[in-house]
Motif scaffolding. Structure first.
Motif, PDB file in Angstrom:
ATOM      1  N   ASN A 364       1.482  -6.725   4.047  1.00 34.98           N
ATOM      2  CA  ASN A 364      -0.027  -6.462   4.352  1.00 34.98           C
ATOM      3  C   ASN A 364      -0.729  -5.823   3.397  1.00 34.98           C
ATOM      4  O   ASN A 364      -1.885  -5.546   3.323  1.00 34.98           O
ATOM      5  CB  ASN A 364      -0.282  -5.751   5.500  1.00 34.98           C
ATOM      6  CG  ASN A 364       0.365  -6.516   6.819  1.00 34.98           C
ATOM      7  OD1 ASN A 364      -0.356  -7.440   7.303  1.00 34.98           O
ATOM      8  ND2 ASN A 364       1.494  -5.956   7.101  1.00 34.98           N
ATOM      9  N   TYR A 365      -0.223  -5.844   1.836  1.00 29.29           N
ATOM     10  CA  TYR A 365      -0.838  -5.085   0.934  1.00 29.29           C
ATOM     11  C   TYR A 365      -2.183  -5.707   0.755  1.00 29.29           C
ATOM     12  O   TYR A 365      -2.350  -6.879   0.993  1.00 29.29           O
ATOM     13  CB  TYR A 365      -0.008  -5.478  -0.248  1.00 29.29           C
ATOM     14  CG  TYR A 365      -0.262  -4.265  -1.220  1.00 29.29           C
ATOM     15  CD1 TYR A 365       0.134  -2.995  -1.341  1.00 29.29           C
ATOM     16  CD2 TYR A 365      -1.306  -4.671  -2.218  1.00 29.29           C
ATOM     17  CE1 TYR A 365      -0.054  -2.310  -2.482  1.00 29.29           C
ATOM     18  CE2 TYR A 365      -1.902  -3.679  -3.618  1.00 29.29           C
ATOM     19  CZ  TYR A 365      -1.119  -2.441  -3.423  1.00 29.29           C
ATOM     20  OH  TYR A 365      -1.630  -1.777  -4.312  1.00 29.29           O
ATOM     21  N   PRO A 366      -3.380  -4.849   0.789  1.00 31.42           N
ATOM     22  CA  PRO A 366      -4.742  -5.169   1.066  1.00 31.42           C
ATOM     23  C   PRO A 366      -5.122  -5.783  -0.338  1.00 31.42           C
ATOM     24  O   PRO A 366      -4.872  -5.432  -1.493  1.00 31.42           O
ATOM     25  CB  PRO A 366      -5.344  -3.959   1.240  1.00 31.42           C
ATOM     26  CG  PRO A 366      -4.477  -2.694   0.397  1.00 31.42           C
ATOM     27  CD  PRO A 366      -3.051  -3.305   0.753  1.00 31.42           C
ATOM     28  N   ILE A 367      -5.674  -6.836   0.059  1.00 33.43           N
ATOM     29  CA  ILE A 367      -6.057  -7.543  -1.163  1.00 33.43           C
ATOM     30  C   ILE A 367      -7.641  -7.318  -1.922  1.00 33.43           C
ATOM     31  O   ILE A 367      -7.730  -7.573  -2.919  1.00 33.43           O
ATOM     32  CB  ILE A 367      -6.464  -9.073  -0.768  1.00 33.43           C
ATOM     33  CG1 ILE A 367      -7.444  -9.226   0.175  1.00 33.43           C
ATOM     34  CG2 ILE A 367      -4.958  -9.764  -0.133  1.00 33.43           C
ATOM     35  CD1 ILE A 367      -7.696 -10.861   0.504  1.00 33.43           C
ATOM     36  N   ASP A 368      -8.145  -6.593  -1.037  1.00 33.18           N
ATOM     37  CA  ASP A 368      -9.538  -6.044  -1.653  1.00 33.18           C
ATOM     38  C   ASP A 368      -9.593  -4.847  -2.196  1.00 33.18           C
ATOM     39  O   ASP A 368     -10.400  -4.309  -2.670  1.00 33.18           O
ATOM     40  CB  ASP A 368     -10.488  -6.128  -0.457  1.00 33.18           C
ATOM     41  CG  ASP A 368     -10.955  -7.653  -0.374  1.00 33.18           C
ATOM     42  OD1 ASP A 368     -10.555  -8.518  -0.947  1.00 33.18           O
ATOM     43  OD2 ASP A 368     -11.651  -7.922   0.814  1.00 33.18           O
ATOM     44  N   THR A 369      -8.400  -3.795  -2.294  1.00 32.71           N
ATOM     45  CA  THR A 369      -8.010  -2.457  -2.660  1.00 32.71           C
ATOM     46  C   THR A 369      -6.876  -2.758  -3.272  1.00 32.71           C
ATOM     47  O   THR A 369      -5.945  -1.865  -2.966  1.00 32.71           O
ATOM     48  CB  THR A 369      -8.404  -1.370  -1.773  1.00 32.71           C
ATOM     49  OG1 THR A 369      -7.647  -1.641  -0.617  1.00 32.71           O
ATOM     50  CG2 THR A 369      -9.760  -1.235  -1.321  1.00 32.71           C
ATOM     51  N   ALA A 370      -6.675  -3.472  -4.173  1.00 29.86           N
ATOM     52  CA  ALA A 370      -5.228  -3.890  -4.646  1.00 29.86           C
ATOM     53  C   ALA A 370      -4.768  -3.109  -5.601  1.00 29.86           C
ATOM     54  O   ALA A 370      -4.399  -3.639  -6.755  1.00 29.86           O
ATOM     55  CB  ALA A 370      -5.218  -5.251  -4.900  1.00 29.86           C
ATOM     56  N   VAL A 371      -4.734  -1.840  -5.528  1.00 29.39           N
ATOM     57  CA  VAL A 371      -4.339  -0.839  -6.451  1.00 29.39           C
ATOM     58  C   VAL A 371      -3.574   0.273  -5.925  1.00 29.39           C
ATOM     59  O   VAL A 371      -3.408   0.415  -4.526  1.00 29.39           O
ATOM     60  CB  VAL A 371      -5.355  -0.103  -7.268  1.00 29.39           C
ATOM     61  CG1 VAL A 371      -6.150  -1.050  -8.176  1.00 29.39           C
ATOM     62  CG2 VAL A 371      -6.375   0.534  -6.300  1.00 29.39           C
ATOM     63  N   SER A 372      -2.513   0.655  -6.599  1.00 27.91           N
ATOM     64  CA  SER A 372      -1.548   1.702  -5.989  1.00 27.91           C
ATOM     65  C   SER A 372      -1.655   3.025  -6.854  1.00 27.91           C
ATOM     66  O   SER A 372      -1.619   3.109  -8.255  1.00 27.91           O
ATOM     67  CB  SER A 372      -0.223   1.313  -6.295  1.00 27.91           C
ATOM     68  OG  SER A 372       0.894   2.196  -5.685  1.00 27.91           O
ATOM     69  N   GLY A 373      -1.897   4.018  -6.202  1.00 20.98           N
ATOM     70  CA  GLY A 373      -1.942   5.473  -6.781  1.00 20.98           C
ATOM     71  C   GLY A 373      -3.225   5.755  -7.625  1.00 20.98           C
ATOM     72  O   GLY A 373      -3.366   6.650  -8.290  1.00 20.98           O
TER      73      GLY A 373
END
Length: 590
Positions: A364-373
């Motif tokens: 479900n990785y969010p497509i509209d806040t697609a950054v990590s850390g």
């Protein structure tokens, strides 16, 4: 009379020059340095993604062992190479990589990635027009397919991508392993994709572990210790979404944020220039970064459509060992006339292989806040585009296209079965493999399940049934696609391998044999689909299958580039001058 003869001679000379120039231009353009933007190089045939390249390396045993012993120094040695049966002599070969190189260096394996440079010792030597390409060791990937499928998706979505194919390597006549051969992003790549008048190419990187820097720390390449907030119940040691940064975190120009007007502030970009650049080139790029960070004149600062396609692919792939995370690397930055775009590189940790959290978070990785850390505003190449409603809608459109067409259940499974038929027997015999053959088989089934679930989530997010932001998912966890018993670790993870923890060379006779009758995966039970797509009519399966993996390019390269037009104009001008002189002389004579 004398004047008449002189004019006649001038007219004749100009006409002859025009004819010669035009003839050379039409039938031998290479003599004038003209390369049509649509021309295809000879080496294109080497990289057939549905065939197996053979790379046979002949090298002095002592030199080979010394190179492997000191792999972290990435020093070239000379070898002879046969590629698909064609021989090349005195070719440069060296280990390559950053974290992957360090990981192998600190293990009991010698299975490094390699770079072959055909003109390193013999000036002008090429492999069918290509001066170098890389052989990637498929580290941390039990499927053997992550990088292959990532480039396949990028190519289908019209993102300029390197050529690639599987390669079976032997060293001094002995099997070495199954690798992925990938075209280097250098002059041949630029000319093939952008024509003779290509722009500037950079490989920004906030982490440089190899390259002659000496031995890394003993724990370099190992899986990091779990930070605060880590779920101890996870099988794979990976951070929760928005978790730790690891190497490469902190401030650097690799995030493509504007710092100031001083070109010296952008060393991570300019020190990695693929081609020679001038101070003027640097200033132009800095100005483009200023406009990007300000969200100013984006239409002329970013190749928007290409950037949206590039990011749609990366987000669908949950590829976080990239610009999308604190690592901010594994991409090329292309600039021409002040316009920026990004090109793909290094995908062995795609399909949620890095910093993706547990299986449900990855699916479900969010497509509209697609950054990590990091925050989205810290990655302006994506963040500034998603601030615009029109660009956001187009980005959603591309994500839906990936989920519905390229990752259509029937088409994608057919692709996996086809690739398994190509590489399955090689995997079974791979003497340096990081994973056993039965792990490879389980990994393919897991890959199919992950892609099906990921596609469902993407479509749910695009059409509003699944939250598309990290905050929305935190508030509405019941709306997420259930990952069930999906185990990401079965597809491979950083530092993973056979029972020893990380595979070395297999003992003689240890290579497993694939089933004799068929190396492919068993069919799905009952032929059922792996998951229904949310609130969207399914495409006709035959049509979807036909179009899912055929070549398609969204690039719209002009037939003639600027240099070609200038030469053509010169030819016309010479001929016109001759005709004008001839006409004036004729009227004067009459």
């Amino acid at each position: 009379m004398i004047e008449s003869r002189r004019i006649t001679a001038v007219v004749a000379a100009l006409t002859l020059a025009a004819c010669l120039f035009t003839g050379v231009f039409m039938f031998w353009p290479q003599a004038l340095g003209v390369v049509a933007s649509s021309s295809q190089p000879d080496y294109l045939s080497l990289f057939d993604p549905l065939s197996m390249m053979t790379v046979d390396i002949t090298v002095e045993e002592k030199e080979w062992e010394e190179m492997l012993e000191n792999a972290i120094d990435e020093e070239y040695i000379s070898c002879d190479v046969s590629v698909n049966g064609e021989d090349y002599f005195s070719v440069g070969i060296r280990p390559k990589g950053n974290s992957s190189l360090s990981t192998v260096y600190n293990s009991d394996s010698d299975r490094y990635s390699f770079k072959l440079e055909f003109d390193h010792y013999q000036q002008g030597q090429t492999c069918q027009g290509l001066d170098k390409f890389v052989l990637n060791n498929i580290q941390a990937d039990a499927t053997y397919l992550k990088e292959y499928l990532s480039y396949d998706l990028m190519s289908q979505m019209g993102v300029p991508s390197p050529l690639y194919c599987f390669a079976w390597i032997t060293v001094n006549g002995q099997p070495w392993g199954l690798y992925l051969a990938v075209e280097s992003l250098e002059e041949s790549f630029a000319q093939r994709n952008f024509g003779a008048s290509y722009g500037r190419l950079y490989k920004p990187d906030s982490m440089q572990m190899g390259g002659g820097g000496g031995k890394p720390p003993e724990n370099m390449g190992e899986t990091p210790q779990a930070p605060e907030g880590f779920d101890p119940g996870q099988e794979e040691l990976q951070p929760q979404r928005g978790g730790f940064g690891g190497p490469g975190g902190g401030s650097s120009s690799a995030d493509l944020q504007y710092i100031d007007g001083d070109t010296g502030s952008y060393s991570e970009i300019f020190d990695s220039a693929v081609f020679d650049i001038t101070e003027s080139d640097k200033l132009q790029l800095v100005e483009s970064l200023r406009k990007l960070s300000a969200g100013e004149d984006l239409e002329n600062t970013v190749d928007i459509d290409e950037a949206l396609r590039y990011f749609a692919c990366n987000v669908a792939l949950v590829n976080l060992d990239s610009y999308l995370s604190s690592m901010k690397h594994n991409y090329y930055l292309y600039e021409k006339d002040g316009k920026l775009s990004m090109l793909p590189w290094d995908y062995n940790l795609s399909f949620a292989g890095f910093q993706s959290g547990d299986a449900e978070q990855a699916v479900n990785y969010p497509i509209d806040t697609a950054v990590s850390g990091v925050q989205l505003e810290e990655r302006p190449m994506l963040g500034k585009l998603l601030e615009n409603e029109t660009y956001l809608a187009k980005y959603h459109e591309y994500l839906a296209e990936i989920a519905e067409t390229y990752w259509n259940d029937a088409a994608f499974e057919q692709k996996i079965r086809q690739l398994d038929q190509l590489i399955g027997s090689y995997v079974a015999q791979d003497p340096t493999a990081f994973y056993e053959y039965d792990q490879y088989q389980a990994a393919l089934e897991t890959l199919l399940s992950f892609v099906s679930l990921r596609s469902q989530s993407i479509l749910g997010q695009v059409y509003g049934q699944v939250p598309s932001t990290e905050e929305g998912q935190r508030q509405n966890p019941e709306a997420l696609i259930d990952a069930g018993e999906l185990q990401l670790s079965l597809m491979g993870q950083q530092g993973g391998g056979r029972e020893s923890g990380f595979g070395g060379r297999k003992e003689e006779g240890r290579a497993q044999q694939a089933p004799q009758e068929e190396t492919g995966l068993p069919p799905l039970e009952g032929g059922e689909e792996r998951g229904a797509r949310p609130n969207r009519p399914r495409q006709d399966e035959e049509a979807a299958s036909a179009g899912a993996f055929g070549p398609r390019s969204r690039q719209t390269q002009p037939d003639l580039d600027r240099q070609t037009l200038i030469l053509l104009a010169a030819s016309v001008l010479i001929l016109a001058s001759a005709l004008l002189l001839a006409g004036r002389f004729r009227r004067r004579k009459i």
